[in-house]
Every structure is written in structure tokens, then in C-alpha cells.
Design a protein around this motif. Structure first.
Motif, PDB file in Angstrom:
ATOM      1  N   ILE A  88       0.863  -1.177   0.000  1.00  0.00           N
ATOM      2  CA  ILE A  88       0.000   0.000   0.000  1.00  0.00           C
ATOM      3  C   ILE A  88       0.900   1.228   0.000  1.00  0.00           C
ATOM      4  O   ILE A  88       1.909   1.268   0.712  1.00  0.00           O
ATOM      5  CB  ILE A  88      -0.923   0.018   1.236  1.00  0.00           C
ATOM      6  CG1 ILE A  88      -1.788  -1.247   1.274  1.00  0.00           C
ATOM      7  CG2 ILE A  88      -1.804   1.263   1.258  1.00  0.00           C
ATOM      8  CD1 ILE A  88      -2.642  -1.379   2.544  1.00  0.00           C
ATOM      9  N   SER A  89       0.562   2.241  -0.789  1.00  0.00           N
ATOM     10  CA  SER A  89       1.364   3.469  -0.811  1.00  0.00           C
ATOM     11  C   SER A  89       1.276   4.181   0.543  1.00  0.00           C
ATOM     12  O   SER A  89       0.213   4.232   1.164  1.00  0.00           O
ATOM     13  CB  SER A  89       0.868   4.414  -1.904  1.00  0.00           C
ATOM     14  OG  SER A  89       1.057   3.847  -3.171  1.00  0.00           O
ATOM     15  N   ASN A  90       2.401   4.746   0.967  1.00  0.00           N
ATOM     16  CA  ASN A  90       2.441   5.475   2.241  1.00  0.00           C
ATOM     17  C   ASN A  90       1.969   6.921   2.026  1.00  0.00           C
ATOM     18  O   ASN A  90       2.694   7.887   2.214  1.00  0.00           O
ATOM     19  CB  ASN A  90       3.853   5.455   2.822  1.00  0.00           C
ATOM     20  CG  ASN A  90       3.877   5.819   4.299  1.00  0.00           C
ATOM     21  OD1 ASN A  90       3.212   5.167   5.101  1.00  0.00           O
ATOM     22  ND2 ASN A  90       4.606   6.851   4.658  1.00  0.00           N
ATOM     23  N   GLY A  94      -3.010   5.553   2.779  1.00  0.00           N
ATOM     24  CA  GLY A  94      -2.259   4.413   3.293  1.00  0.00           C
ATOM     25  C   GLY A  94      -2.008   4.501   4.786  1.00  0.00           C
ATOM     26  O   GLY A  94      -2.076   3.491   5.498  1.00  0.00           O
ATOM     27  N   TRP A  95      -1.687   5.715   5.271  1.00  0.00           N
ATOM     28  CA  TRP A  95      -1.468   5.886   6.708  1.00  0.00           C
ATOM     29  C   TRP A  95      -2.689   5.418   7.495  1.00  0.00           C
ATOM     30  O   TRP A  95      -2.564   4.861   8.582  1.00  0.00           O
ATOM     31  CB  TRP A  95      -1.225   7.357   7.061  1.00  0.00           C
ATOM     32  CG  TRP A  95      -0.094   8.013   6.366  1.00  0.00           C
ATOM     33  CD1 TRP A  95       0.982   7.422   5.761  1.00  0.00           C
ATOM     34  CD2 TRP A  95       0.086   9.432   6.171  1.00  0.00           C
ATOM     35  NE1 TRP A  95       1.806   8.365   5.206  1.00  0.00           N
ATOM     36  CE2 TRP A  95       1.290   9.603   5.441  1.00  0.00           C
ATOM     37  CE3 TRP A  95      -0.644  10.550   6.541  1.00  0.00           C
ATOM     38  CZ2 TRP A  95       1.761  10.864   5.074  1.00  0.00           C
ATOM     39  CZ3 TRP A  95      -0.175  11.806   6.177  1.00  0.00           C
ATOM     40  CH2 TRP A  95       1.017  11.965   5.452  1.00  0.00           C
ATOM     41  N   ALA A  98      -3.717   1.073   6.134  1.00  0.00           N
ATOM     42  CA  ALA A  98      -2.752  -0.034   6.215  1.00  0.00           C
ATOM     43  C   ALA A  98      -2.666  -0.652   7.616  1.00  0.00           C
ATOM     44  O   ALA A  98      -2.681  -1.887   7.750  1.00  0.00           O
ATOM     45  CB  ALA A  98      -1.377   0.424   5.744  1.00  0.00           C
ATOM     46  N   SER A 111       6.124  -0.017   7.955  1.00  0.00           N
ATOM     47  CA  SER A 111       5.632   1.265   7.450  1.00  0.00           C
ATOM     48  C   SER A 111       6.742   2.059   6.764  1.00  0.00           C
ATOM     49  O   SER A 111       7.903   2.009   7.162  1.00  0.00           O
ATOM     50  CB  SER A 111       5.042   2.100   8.595  1.00  0.00           C
ATOM     51  OG  SER A 111       6.036   2.455   9.529  1.00  0.00           O
ATOM     52  N   ASP A 112       6.354   2.770   5.699  1.00  0.00           N
ATOM     53  CA  ASP A 112       7.220   3.725   5.008  1.00  0.00           C
ATOM     54  C   ASP A 112       8.524   3.079   4.517  1.00  0.00           C
ATOM     55  O   ASP A 112       9.598   3.666   4.648  1.00  0.00           O
ATOM     56  CB  ASP A 112       7.515   4.914   5.921  1.00  0.00           C
ATOM     57  CG  ASP A 112       7.883   6.174   5.141  1.00  0.00           C
ATOM     58  OD1 ASP A 112       7.597   6.209   3.939  1.00  0.00           O
ATOM     59  OD2 ASP A 112       8.462   7.107   5.728  1.00  0.00           O
ATOM     60  N   SER A 144       3.669  -0.525   3.845  1.00  0.00           N
ATOM     61  CA  SER A 144       3.374   0.758   3.199  1.00  0.00           C
ATOM     62  C   SER A 144       4.680   1.280   2.614  1.00  0.00           C
ATOM     63  O   SER A 144       5.722   1.267   3.272  1.00  0.00           O
ATOM     64  CB  SER A 144       2.758   1.758   4.193  1.00  0.00           C
ATOM     65  OG  SER A 144       3.692   2.184   5.159  1.00  0.00           O
TER      66      SER A 144
END
Length: 314
Positions: A88-90, A94-95, A98, A111-112, A144
Motif C-alpha cells: 500500500i502506498s504510504n 495508506g497511513w 494499512a 511502514s514507510d 506501506s
């Protein structure tokens, strides 16, 4: 390994960061399937550009972002595809979604991330001061991915992947979409700009941005950005912020004006192809990452540079 790429729609089109997810998936390796939520026509487009077997969740209730609905769609796609890794795109979407998907799957959550090698994901920690390599030991993993981490994949396929409608029973949605309002930034997406001219606290006051910084950005055909102190002071909206807590950018040209070079800002722009720094302090940390440094008064240098660029471009 089976991967599910969750594409994101922004202003009626697939967000470019979603195509970057396909590049990230290719680096991981394995069978790729995708999910496009809200628009069946865009699902076909995504499948043709490398999305593989693509699920479409086109329920009218998902036409606009809703965290409960999106999470339900992603979970249904995971079950349908048998994916063990979800990308999933951050982004702000997404924040939000996710971590909920990871919790519902009892999955590992990274994450990220901005790189992956041998099943290990690389992400920045301590506000960008260090990089950490992370490996998930869970049966399923939700990742993410930082926008701009990799160039978007450009895998035009005439036949395209198969598009299937996702069988989905939505839960009772606890929130409903009312309206969209444009921010003062007008939907700035710096991650897609080839040229960025950013101003920092050294610019002095908010009026100087439209007077000094923006004209140079426009002369170069680029976008205007800012450092965190500028945004914290309320001089520009958050959409303009470059840095670990703003947008991570990798333009062909990045010009930092009146920016000292705090670590959180450097994290967001040091991947630029060519960096020019203009600052009156010769010891400013920004010069450590710049290919070209100019020490001097920005109010003399930048207008002269703008005039020269304008003249050169006719």
C-alpha cells in the motif's frame, strides 16, 4: 510468494505512486495481483500496466475514500488472491488504512519502506538519522511504501491482466462522504515534479514566497516547496512540505533556498538527481548534500537567477 498491490485513485486517475508499487513488487518477486477500489474502468487500465490479475471493487459506496469500506475491500482481496504480502502506498490514505488491515490479518506491519532486499525491508528511523532493515516473521505482511522510492513501472501490455469483480459484502460504514474542498495548495503533489524550488526559514516572511521563490519555480517550469519550519509557522500549507514528515521527493533538479538542512529535510530530498543550495551560512548542513552551493544573499541571487532563466527560455 504472492503479492497484492493496492492501487489508489486520486482526482479520477490512478495515482502514480501505485505504479511505483508495481516496481516495488517486481523487486520482491513473486506472483502479483492487484486491487483497484472505486472504478472498474481504471482497474482495466492498471491491469494493462503490469497489475496482473486485477480485482475491481466498484461498489458505489467506495467511490470516495472510506476507511471501513476500503479495509473490507482489501481484506476480501487478500482472501480471494491468497496474497501473503500486501503493498500500500504510504500516502494519507495508506497511513489510515494499512495499520487496520495489518491488525485485522494479524500480520506483520512495515511502514514507510523505501527498499527491499532478500525479504528485508529498509525504512528510516529516528527521524531519518538511521536506516533500519526489517524482516517480518508473520505469515502475512502489510507494507506501506514511500512514494518516490522507485521509478514507476512502465509495462504497457496490450493484452493486459484479467480483471475480476471482487465479491464483497460491505460492513455498516460508520462514516459517509460529504464533500471535497480544495486546499490553498491546490492539490500539490511534489513527488511527481521534475524541478522543485524550496524555501526555508531564511526567506524571512511568508510574503517572500510568492515574491521570490515561486517566480523561480515557475520560470523553471517546476513546483514550489518548503521546509518544515515554514509550514509549522503557517506560511504555507502542509502540502508544500518536503521532508520525512512531509513529501519525499526525487526530482531532476532541487533548489534549496534559505534552508539550513535539518536531517528531516535532507531525508526528504537528498535522493534528487542534482541539488543546488543557496544560503548565506557557509557552514549550513545543506551544502553537504548539494552538488552546487552558492553562499550569499538570496534576495540578490534568486531574482537575478529568475531573470536569467526567463531570458534564456525566451
Amino acid at each position: 510468494m504472492s503479492l497484492l498491490v493496492v492501487a489508489e485513485i486520486q482526482q479520477g486517475a490512478i495515482r502514480e505512486a501505485s505504479y511505483e508499487l508495481l516496481a516495488f513488487a517486481a523487486r520482491i518477486g513473486g506472483e502479483v495481483s492487484s486491487l483497484v477500489i472505486g472504478d472498474a474502468a481504471l482497474a482495466s487500465e492498471f491491469a494493462k500496466r503490469g497489475g496482473g490479475s486485477t480485482w475491481s471493487a466498484s461498489d458505489a459506496a467506495l467511490a470516495n475514500y472510506n476507511v471501513d469500506g476500503y479495509a473490507a475491500a482489501i481484506l476480501a482481496a487478500v482472501e480471494a488472491s491468497g496474497a501473503d504480502t500486501v503493498l500500500i502506498s504510504n500516502t494519507p490514505v495508506g497511513w489510515d488504512v494499512a495499520p487496520r488491515v495489518a491488525a485485522a490479518l494479524d500480520a506483520g506491519f512495515v511502514s514507510d519502506a523505501f527498499d527491499v532486499q532478500d525479504g528485508r525491508y529498509r525504512r528510516r528511523v529516528f527521524n531519518g538519522k538511521l536506516d533500519a532493515w526489517v524482516r517480518s516473521s508473520a505469515a502475512k505482511t502489510v507494507v506501506s511504501v514511500q512514494p518516490g522510492a522507485l521509478p514507476a513501472i512502465d509495462n504497457q501490455n496490450e493484452g493486459g491482466g484479467e480483471v475480476k469483480e471482487l465479491a464483497l459484502e460491505l460492513p455498516k460504514l460508520r462514516a459517509r462522504f460529504l464533500e471535497t474542498r480544495e486546499s490553498d495548495a491546490g492539490g500539490v503533489d511534489l513527488s511527481q515534479a521534475d524541478v522543485i524550488v524550496s524555501g526555508g526559514r531564511g526567506v524571512g516572511d511568508p510574503e517572500k514566497f510568492p515574491e521570490v521563490i515561486q517566480p523561480l519555480a515557475e520560470a523553471l517550469g517546476g513546483a514550489m516547496g518548503a521546509s518544515r519550519p515554514v509550514v509549522d509557522a503557517g506560511w504555507l500549507p502542509h502540502e508544500y512540505q518536503v521532508g520525512s514528515s512531509g513529501q519525499v521527493v526525487t526530482p531532476k533538479l532541487y533548489i534549496a533556498i534559505g534552508i539550513s538542512g535539518a536531517i528531516q529535510h535532507l531525508v526528504g530530498m537528498k535522493g534528487s538527481n542534482y541539488i543546488i543550495a543557496i544560503n548565506k551560512d557557509p557552514d549550513a548542513p545543506i551544502f553537504e548534500v548539494a552538488q552546487l552551493g552558492v553562499v550569499g544573499d538570496l534576495f540578490e541571487i534568486v531574482p537575478a537567477l529568475t531573470s536569467a532563466v526567463t531570458a534564456a527560455r525566451g
